[in-house]
Design a protein around this motif. Structure first.
Motif, PDB file in Angstrom:
ATOM      1  N   CYS A  61       0.846  -1.193   0.000  1.00 12.08           N
ATOM      2  CA  CYS A  61       0.000   0.000   0.000  1.00 12.08           C
ATOM      3  C   CYS A  61       0.886   1.249   0.000  1.00 12.08           C
ATOM      4  O   CYS A  61       2.088   1.179   0.242  1.00 12.08           O
ATOM      5  CB  CYS A  61      -0.960   0.007   1.187  1.00 12.08           C
ATOM      6  SG  CYS A  61      -0.202   0.416   2.770  1.00 12.08           S
ATOM      7  N   SER A  77       2.663   8.943  -3.414  1.00 10.43           N
ATOM      8  CA  SER A  77       1.453   8.949  -4.226  1.00 10.43           C
ATOM      9  C   SER A  77       1.693   9.638  -5.565  1.00 10.43           C
ATOM     10  O   SER A  77       1.235   9.165  -6.614  1.00 10.43           O
ATOM     11  CB  SER A  77       0.330   9.633  -3.455  1.00 10.43           C
ATOM     12  OG  SER A  77      -0.857   9.630  -4.201  1.00 10.43           O
ATOM     13  N   SER A  91      -3.030  -0.563  -9.625  1.00 12.58           N
ATOM     14  CA  SER A  91      -3.525  -0.274  -8.278  1.00 12.58           C
ATOM     15  C   SER A  91      -4.879  -0.930  -8.073  1.00 12.58           C
ATOM     16  O   SER A  91      -5.614  -1.185  -9.028  1.00 12.58           O
ATOM     17  CB  SER A  91      -3.650   1.243  -8.067  1.00 12.58           C
ATOM     18  OG  SER A  91      -4.609   1.780  -8.961  1.00 12.58           O
ATOM     19  N   ARG A  92      -5.172  -1.186  -6.814  1.00 13.68           N
ATOM     20  CA  ARG A  92      -6.500  -1.674  -6.452  1.00 13.68           C
ATOM     21  C   ARG A  92      -6.846  -1.106  -5.085  1.00 13.68           C
ATOM     22  O   ARG A  92      -5.981  -0.952  -4.226  1.00 13.68           O
ATOM     23  CB  ARG A  92      -6.583  -3.196  -6.481  1.00 13.68           C
ATOM     24  CG  ARG A  92      -5.825  -3.892  -5.380  1.00 13.68           C
ATOM     25  CD  ARG A  92      -5.965  -5.422  -5.465  1.00 13.68           C
ATOM     26  NE  ARG A  92      -5.256  -6.028  -4.365  1.00 13.68           N
ATOM     27  CZ  ARG A  92      -5.787  -6.318  -3.177  1.00 13.68           C
ATOM     28  NH1 ARG A  92      -7.063  -6.076  -2.948  1.00 13.68           N
ATOM     29  NH2 ARG A  92      -5.055  -6.868  -2.225  1.00 13.68           N
ATOM     30  N   ARG A  93      -8.102  -0.759  -4.930  1.00 15.89           N
ATOM     31  CA  ARG A  93      -8.580  -0.161  -3.679  1.00 15.89           C
ATOM     32  C   ARG A  93      -9.309  -1.230  -2.868  1.00 15.89           C
ATOM     33  O   ARG A  93     -10.140  -1.958  -3.388  1.00 15.89           O
ATOM     34  CB  ARG A  93      -9.519   0.999  -3.984  1.00 15.89           C
ATOM     35  CG  ARG A  93     -10.052   1.695  -2.740  1.00 15.89           C
ATOM     36  CD  ARG A  93     -10.899   2.890  -3.092  1.00 15.89           C
ATOM     37  NE  ARG A  93     -10.102   3.990  -3.621  1.00 15.89           N
ATOM     38  CZ  ARG A  93      -9.410   4.845  -2.871  1.00 15.89           C
ATOM     39  NH1 ARG A  93      -9.417   4.727  -1.560  1.00 15.89           N
ATOM     40  NH2 ARG A  93      -8.730   5.828  -3.426  1.00 15.89           N
ATOM     41  N   ARG A  96     -10.491   1.943   2.209  1.00 14.86           N
ATOM     42  CA  ARG A  96      -9.811   3.238   2.055  1.00 14.86           C
ATOM     43  C   ARG A  96      -8.320   3.101   1.786  1.00 14.86           C
ATOM     44  O   ARG A  96      -7.595   4.090   1.781  1.00 14.86           O
ATOM     45  CB  ARG A  96     -10.048   4.071   3.315  1.00 14.86           C
ATOM     46  CG  ARG A  96     -11.518   4.406   3.465  1.00 14.86           C
ATOM     47  CD  ARG A  96     -11.885   5.305   4.589  1.00 14.86           C
ATOM     48  NE  ARG A  96     -10.935   5.439   5.677  1.00 14.86           N
ATOM     49  CZ  ARG A  96     -11.175   6.134   6.772  1.00 14.86           C
ATOM     50  NH1 ARG A  96     -12.328   6.750   6.917  1.00 14.86           N
ATOM     51  NH2 ARG A  96     -10.284   6.222   7.724  1.00 14.86           N
ATOM     52  N   THR A  97      -7.873   1.885   1.549  1.00 16.37           N
ATOM     53  CA  THR A  97      -6.453   1.627   1.296  1.00 16.37           C
ATOM     54  C   THR A  97      -6.247   1.288  -0.176  1.00 16.37           C
ATOM     55  O   THR A  97      -7.012   0.521  -0.753  1.00 16.37           O
ATOM     56  CB  THR A  97      -5.962   0.452   2.172  1.00 16.37           C
ATOM     57  OG1 THR A  97      -6.229   0.760   3.542  1.00 16.37           O
ATOM     58  CG2 THR A  97      -4.479   0.209   1.992  1.00 16.37           C
ATOM     59  N   VAL A  98      -5.199   1.868  -0.779  1.00 18.55           N
ATOM     60  CA  VAL A  98      -4.857   1.579  -2.167  1.00 18.55           C
ATOM     61  C   VAL A  98      -3.568   0.764  -2.184  1.00 18.55           C
ATOM     62  O   VAL A  98      -2.555   1.172  -1.611  1.00 18.55           O
ATOM     63  CB  VAL A  98      -4.693   2.870  -2.993  1.00 18.55           C
ATOM     64  CG1 VAL A  98      -4.340   2.537  -4.436  1.00 18.55           C
ATOM     65  CG2 VAL A  98      -5.959   3.704  -2.941  1.00 18.55           C
ATOM     66  N   TYR A  99      -3.640  -0.380  -2.839  1.00 17.69           N
ATOM     67  CA  TYR A  99      -2.493  -1.271  -2.972  1.00 17.69           C
ATOM     68  C   TYR A  99      -1.938  -1.170  -4.385  1.00 17.69           C
ATOM     69  O   TYR A  99      -2.685  -1.061  -5.355  1.00 17.69           O
ATOM     70  CB  TYR A  99      -2.893  -2.723  -2.690  1.00 17.69           C
ATOM     71  CG  TYR A  99      -3.253  -2.966  -1.254  1.00 17.69           C
ATOM     72  CD1 TYR A  99      -2.266  -3.291  -0.326  1.00 17.69           C
ATOM     73  CD2 TYR A  99      -4.567  -2.865  -0.815  1.00 17.69           C
ATOM     74  CE1 TYR A  99      -2.587  -3.512   1.002  1.00 17.69           C
ATOM     75  CE2 TYR A  99      -4.897  -3.077   0.507  1.00 17.69           C
ATOM     76  CZ  TYR A  99      -3.897  -3.401   1.403  1.00 17.69           C
ATOM     77  OH  TYR A  99      -4.215  -3.616   2.720  1.00 17.69           O
TER      78      TYR A  99
END
Length: 120
Positions: A61, A77, A91-93, A96-99
């Motif tokens: 993340c 970011s 990316s994948r959400r 509320r966390t984006v990996y």
């Protein structure tokens, strides 16, 4: 330094037509050259290369990447946005966390090969 003592210069001026023809035929078109060199410039930035090297170990993340690379989450970011725009990371959400992860095997191989090459 004379041509005879410079290992980067032929001592005798000559061309090999078959080798020249084969090499010319193998050259990518201008659009491909532009896209490939742009990709290499994006990857060549030290901060982005560290991010990509961290992602070479697996999905992380933004917060974890910031800690690993040693820059702010905002700066991380920003770099990830650029890498995503150039199709280097995915990316994948989750809530509320984006990996983030390396986009595909080509990017994984590129980062792995570059690191391995300089370590030899």
């Amino acid at each position: 330094m004379t041509a005879a003592s410079d290992p980067a210069v032929c001592e005798v001026a000559c061309t090999h037509p078959e080798a020249v023809a084969t090499a010319r035929a193998a050259l990518p078109d201008a659009v491909t050259v532009d896209a490939a060199t742009t990709l290499l410039k994006v990857v060549a930035d030290p901060t982005r290369f560290r991010i990509l090297s961290a992602l070479h170990t697996g999905e992380l993340c933004v917060c974890d990447l910031a800690v690993v690379v040693g820059i702010s989450e905002s700066a991380t970011s920003h770099q990830l946005r650029l890498l995503r725009e150039h199709r280097v990371v995915a990316s994948r959400r989750v809530g509320r966390t984006v990996y983030y992860s390396l986009l595909d095997a080509h990017v994984t191989t590129l980062i792995g090969n570059a690191t391995e090459h300089v370590r030899e």
